[in-house]
Design an enzyme around this catalytic site. Structure first.
Site, PDB file in Angstrom:
ATOM      1  N   ASN A   1       2.386   9.907   2.607  1.00  0.00           N
ATOM      2  CA  ASN A   1       1.650   8.691   2.221  1.00  0.00           C
ATOM      3  C   ASN A   1       1.900   7.573   3.232  1.00  0.00           C
ATOM      4  O   ASN A   1       0.976   6.929   3.731  1.00  0.00           O
ATOM      5  CB  ASN A   1       2.084   8.190   0.838  1.00  0.00           C
ATOM      6  CG  ASN A   1       1.910   9.242  -0.228  1.00  0.00           C
ATOM      7  OD1 ASN A   1       1.180  10.195  -0.038  1.00  0.00           O
ATOM      8  ND2 ASN A   1       2.596   9.082  -1.340  1.00  0.00           N
ATOM      9  N   ASP A   2       3.185   7.342   3.502  1.00  0.00           N
ATOM     10  CA  ASP A   2       3.505   6.300   4.457  1.00  0.00           C
ATOM     11  C   ASP A   2       3.298   6.774   5.893  1.00  0.00           C
ATOM     12  O   ASP A   2       2.894   5.998   6.751  1.00  0.00           O
ATOM     13  CB  ASP A   2       4.959   5.827   4.271  1.00  0.00           C
ATOM     14  CG  ASP A   2       5.052   4.785   3.175  1.00  0.00           C
ATOM     15  OD1 ASP A   2       4.170   3.896   3.132  1.00  0.00           O
ATOM     16  OD2 ASP A   2       5.971   4.853   2.346  1.00  0.00           O
TER      17      ASP A   2
ATOM     18  N   ARG B   1      -2.373   1.656   3.492  1.00  0.00           N
ATOM     19  CA  ARG B   1      -2.772   2.659   2.506  1.00  0.00           C
ATOM     20  C   ARG B   1      -3.399   2.052   1.265  1.00  0.00           C
ATOM     21  O   ARG B   1      -3.951   2.756   0.435  1.00  0.00           O
ATOM     22  CB  ARG B   1      -1.573   3.566   2.152  1.00  0.00           C
ATOM     23  CG  ARG B   1      -0.508   2.945   1.312  1.00  0.00           C
ATOM     24  CD  ARG B   1       0.771   3.803   1.318  1.00  0.00           C
ATOM     25  NE  ARG B   1       1.147   4.253  -0.004  1.00  0.00           N
ATOM     26  CZ  ARG B   1       2.326   4.798  -0.308  1.00  0.00           C
ATOM     27  NH1 ARG B   1       3.247   4.979   0.631  1.00  0.00           N
ATOM     28  NH2 ARG B   1       2.597   5.177  -1.519  1.00  0.00           N
TER      29      ARG B   1
ATOM     30  N   CYS C   1       6.713  15.618   0.449  1.00  0.00           N
ATOM     31  CA  CYS C   1       6.624  15.028  -0.895  1.00  0.00           C
ATOM     32  C   CYS C   1       5.539  13.962  -1.034  1.00  0.00           C
ATOM     33  O   CYS C   1       5.449  13.320  -2.066  1.00  0.00           O
ATOM     34  CB  CYS C   1       7.977  14.462  -1.330  1.00  0.00           C
ATOM     35  SG  CYS C   1       8.504  13.065  -0.345  1.00  0.00           S
TER      36      CYS C   1
ATOM     37  N   ARG D   1      15.874   9.889  -4.612  1.00  0.00           N
ATOM     38  CA  ARG D   1      15.624   8.963  -3.494  1.00  0.00           C
ATOM     39  C   ARG D   1      16.231   7.609  -3.828  1.00  0.00           C
ATOM     40  O   ARG D   1      16.002   7.089  -4.926  1.00  0.00           O
ATOM     41  CB  ARG D   1      14.125   8.817  -3.250  1.00  0.00           C
ATOM     42  CG  ARG D   1      13.841   7.838  -2.112  1.00  0.00           C
ATOM     43  CD  ARG D   1      12.380   7.787  -1.766  1.00  0.00           C
ATOM     44  NE  ARG D   1      11.604   7.054  -2.743  1.00  0.00           N
ATOM     45  CZ  ARG D   1      10.286   6.905  -2.672  1.00  0.00           C
ATOM     46  NH1 ARG D   1       9.620   7.464  -1.669  1.00  0.00           N
ATOM     47  NH2 ARG D   1       9.633   6.220  -3.580  1.00  0.00           N
TER      48      ARG D   1
ATOM     49  N   GLU E   1       8.887   9.437   7.272  1.00  0.00           N
ATOM     50  CA  GLU E   1       7.636   8.750   6.912  1.00  0.00           C
ATOM     51  C   GLU E   1       7.271   7.672   7.916  1.00  0.00           C
ATOM     52  O   GLU E   1       6.346   6.894   7.699  1.00  0.00           O
ATOM     53  CB  GLU E   1       7.705   8.199   5.484  1.00  0.00           C
ATOM     54  CG  GLU E   1       8.899   7.333   5.163  1.00  0.00           C
ATOM     55  CD  GLU E   1       8.956   6.917   3.692  1.00  0.00           C
ATOM     56  OE1 GLU E   1       7.958   7.035   2.971  1.00  0.00           O
ATOM     57  OE2 GLU E   1      10.033   6.442   3.270  1.00  0.00           O
TER      58      GLU E   1
ATOM     59  N   HIS F   1      -0.532  -1.275 -16.829  1.00  0.00           N
ATOM     60  CA  HIS F   1       0.262  -0.692 -17.901  1.00  0.00           C
ATOM     61  C   HIS F   1      -0.608   0.156 -18.818  1.00  0.00           C
ATOM     62  O   HIS F   1      -0.178   1.172 -19.350  1.00  0.00           O
ATOM     63  CB  HIS F   1       0.947  -1.801 -18.709  1.00  0.00           C
ATOM     64  CG  HIS F   1       2.149  -2.328 -18.012  1.00  0.00           C
ATOM     65  ND1 HIS F   1       2.513  -3.646 -18.061  1.00  0.00           N
ATOM     66  CD2 HIS F   1       3.071  -1.708 -17.259  1.00  0.00           C
ATOM     67  CE1 HIS F   1       3.618  -3.804 -17.355  1.00  0.00           C
ATOM     68  NE2 HIS F   1       3.977  -2.640 -16.864  1.00  0.00           N
TER      69      HIS F   1
HETATM   70  C1  PEP Z   1       5.442   8.779   0.897  1.00  0.00           C
HETATM   71  O1  PEP Z   1       5.457   7.728   1.523  1.00  0.00           O
HETATM   72  O2  PEP Z   1       4.786   9.776   1.225  1.00  0.00           O
HETATM   73  C2  PEP Z   1       6.234   8.908  -0.348  1.00  0.00           C
HETATM   74  C3  PEP Z   1       6.355  10.059  -0.964  1.00  0.00           C
HETATM   75  O3  PEP Z   1       6.807   7.804  -0.848  1.00  0.00           O
HETATM   76  P1  PEP Z   1       6.031   6.618  -1.632  1.00  0.00           P
HETATM   77  O4  PEP Z   1       4.655   7.108  -1.927  1.00  0.00           O
HETATM   78  O5  PEP Z   1       6.857   6.356  -2.819  1.00  0.00           O
HETATM   79  O6  PEP Z   1       6.056   5.524  -0.603  1.00  0.00           O
HETATM   80 MG    MG Z   2       6.999   6.192   1.224  1.00  0.00          MG
END
Ligand code: PEP
Ligand code: MG
Length: 622
Positions: A455-456, A466, A503, A333, A432, A189
């Site tokens: 990311n995923d 990750r 994204c 989302r 993803e 936080h």
């Molecule tokens: C991703 O997985 O790339 C993504 C944008 O979603 P998050 O990072 O919220 O899992």
């Molecule tokens: Mg994701």
């Protein structure tokens, strides 16, 4: 030079103010049976005073930060109202005849030790909240003064073992240049608040507080690179002062690009959008000239509270965001919890593999009641802007169809109730998972758009957690398998003629820009702070060069080979920017930072890059 985590960007140079640990010396005092009632009354009075104080802080905060940061103090109030916490304290007074303060201290120690044992960053942060609330309560019981920070001295760099949100509230940003804490993380936080206040923060340092600095020592902190330089040399001060000057100058120069069209010199336009997780973050996105919101992570609306937000509450937020965007697109989302994102009030239970478990769309399809509430709220907001709906973690055509059935039901209900919404609200999915990529041609027939969640995707293609630092060298955004997945997805979207965006954090990595241009993606969505630096590069990057680069990139057999090509391309673009009088200071600055290796693991963490990747579950950091 000490390396930690850069949790809030920027450079600070100044004298340290070392905050004493905010822990009171509490005597283990006993009481007589006859004094039990009086002791309970003291406890209740302490609780009342603590609550009043927290309410007052919330009021003061309203002018400084957003609702997300203020909700931290709702969580503190909730602890004071929590029967488990209170029963523990009352039980100690009643059974052990301890004075109220001794009982509070014992209860805090008990809960903090319990939470600390859990191998879970989020729960560890909750331990810090309990300590913060407990210390406030002790302060009232012991009649102690607030630990105060200097307000009349020169602005200082706050150095502490850890800082609580309560302490940060009392910080006047005019008096504080930056913050260093020994313990903490990107998701704490305190880190959320530091970012909201625009203060550089370096945390997670593997050194004792005593050896870091004493009050009055000169310090340099670099919140982008996660560096602390205690007692810097003249040369280091000179280098960082110059770097700071260039950052400030560059930021103001970049602001002039906010309204400039994001188009390459040879005419390829790409929408640069923002990832947000709250209404408040939209302000920064708009100041950065975001073309829209490519990812609204709604799960953060569900956090730091006691029950699921209802339809009206969600509708108010979605509507406000849609209206503020004034016709620019807004991709909302649907709920993406599970994995590393928890809700205190929704028990998922112990899972051996939470990232592969009960999460995201899987929960929504299992709990249509929750899902429909959110869909109704989003649909209703679609009457007020250019809203699009996006489902996360899709792995099959059946999931899309099942989600769409619930969406259709929500539309029928709203129609029957006479509530307005856009009947043609576009509906898309996140790509993803490797399964989604391999059936992207089939999925493209079911949806209006794709957004690639790198990311995923990287995590699942490479089977590399990750969040796991131990194997972070294997988390490779430019691994040939990842590059092929990107190409397959965009190809499938193009063949079907649907919109495709990106994204994940890779979208904000300058090295990846020619990939998106060469592949011809329609939009990239990133942390608001990355938008203008990426736009500046885009204005100096030709799509034709990017296509040539891609032809060579597909031949690469390793990430190392790919990075060599991408870095060489990046340097060429930077040379062109420099020639045009638009050199990015980060690259020049990074040359100045000694011993600073590019980190291939974190998109955007190499030279010339924006701040490091947002760990999942971080409010406001993406
Ligand atoms: C991703 O997985 O790339 C993504 C944008 O979603 P998050 O990072 O919220 O899992
Ligand atoms: Mg994701």
């Amino acid at each position: 030079m000490i390396k930690g985590i850069g949790a809030s960007s920027g450079i600070a140079i100044g004298k340290a103010f070392v905050l004493p640990d905010w822990e009171w010396d509490v005597p283990d005092k006993k009481i007589d049976v006859a004094d039990l009632a009086r002791e309970f009354e003291r406890l209740y009075e302490g609780i009342r005073s603590s609550k009043r104080e927290i309410e007052q802080i919330k009021g003061e905060l309203a002018e400084v930060v957003g609702s997300e940061e203020r909700s931290i103090f709702d969580a503190h109030l909730a602890i004071l109202n929590d029967p488990i916490f209170m029963n523990e304290i009352q039980g100690i007074i009643r059974r052990q005849y301890k004075a109220a303060e001794a009982a509070v201290k014992e209860a805090i120690d008990h809960f903090v030790a319990m939470f600390d044992l859990l191998d879970d960053e989020y729960m560890k942060e909750r331990a810090l909240d309990i300590k913060d609330v407990g210390n406030r309560l002790l302060k009232h019981l012991l009649g102690m003064p607030e630990v105060s920070l200097p307000t009349d001295a020169q602005p200082f760099i706050l150095v502490a073992r850890e800082v609580s949100p309560s302490q940060l509230v009392h910080l006047n940003p005019q008096h504080v240049l930056g913050i260093v804490t020994i313990t903490g993380s990107m998701t704490s936080h305190a880190a959320i608040m530091a970012r909201a206040l625009g203060l550089p923060l370096v945390t997670g340092l593997d050194v004792p507080l005593e050896s870091l600095a004493e009050t009055g020592d000169l310090l340099i902190i670099d919140g982008d690179e996660g560096l602390v330089i205690p007692r810097p040399t003249e040369e280091q001060i000179r280098i960082y002062t110059e770097l700071q000057r260039r950052q400030t100058e560059h930021r103001s120069r970049l602001r002039r690009l906010a309204d400039v069209r994001s188009v390459t010199p040879d005419g390829k336009e790409i929408a640069l959008e923002a990832n947000i997780s709250s209404l408040k973050e939209l302000e920064v996105a708009l100041q950065s000239g975001a073309a829209g919101v490519g990812l609204f992570r709604t799960e953060f609306l569900y956090m730091d509270r006691h029950q699921f937000p209802g339809e009206e509450e969600q509708f108010d937020v979605y509507k406000a965001v849609a209206e503020k965007l004034g016709g620019r697109p807004l991709i909302i989302r649907t709920l993406d919890i599970g994995g590393d994102k928890h809700l205190d009030y929704f028990e998922i239970g112990e899972e051996a593999n939470p990232f592969l478990g009960y999460r995201a769309i899987r929960i929504c399809l299992d709990r249509p009641d929750l899902f429909k509430t959110q869909l109704r709220a989003i649909l209703r907001a679609s009457a007020f802007g250019k809203v699009k709906i996006m489902y996360p973690l899709i792995s099959s055509v059946e999931e899309v169809r099942a989600a769409n059935r619930i969406l259709a039901e929500a539309k029928r209900e709203l129609e029957a109730e006479g509530l307005p919404f856009d009947p043609n609200v576009p509906c898309g999915i996140m790509i993803e998972l490797p399964s989604a990529v391999t059936i992207a041609d089939l999925l493209a027939e079911e949806v209006d758009f794709f957004s690639i969640g790198t990311n995923d995707l990287i995590q699942f293609v490479l089977a590399v957690d990750r969040m796991n630092e131990r194997i972070s060298n294997l988390y490779q955004p430019y691994h040939p398998a990842v590059l092929r997945m990107l190409r397959m997805t965009v190809d499938a979207a193009k063949r079907r003629g649907i919109h495709v965006g990106v994204c994940g954090e890779m979208a904000g990595d300058p090295r990846a820009l020619p990939i998106w241009l060469g592949l011809d993606v329609d939009s990239i969505s990133m942390s608001s702070h990355s938008i203008l630096p990426i736009k500046e590069r885009l204005l100096h990057t030709h799509r034709s060069d990017s296509i040539d680069l891609l032809n060579r990139l597909w031949e690469c057999r390793t990430q190392e080979e790919a990075l060599r090509l991408l870095d060489a391309f990046r340097l060429t673009v930077e040379a062109r920017m420099k020639a045009d009088g638009a050199a990015a200071p980060e690259s020049a600055g990074n040359d100045a930072r000694a011993g600073n290796e590019p980190d291939a693991r974190v998109p955007g963490a190499g030279p010339g890059a924006p701040n490091a990747a947002r760990p999942a579950g971080t409010a406001g950091a993406s």
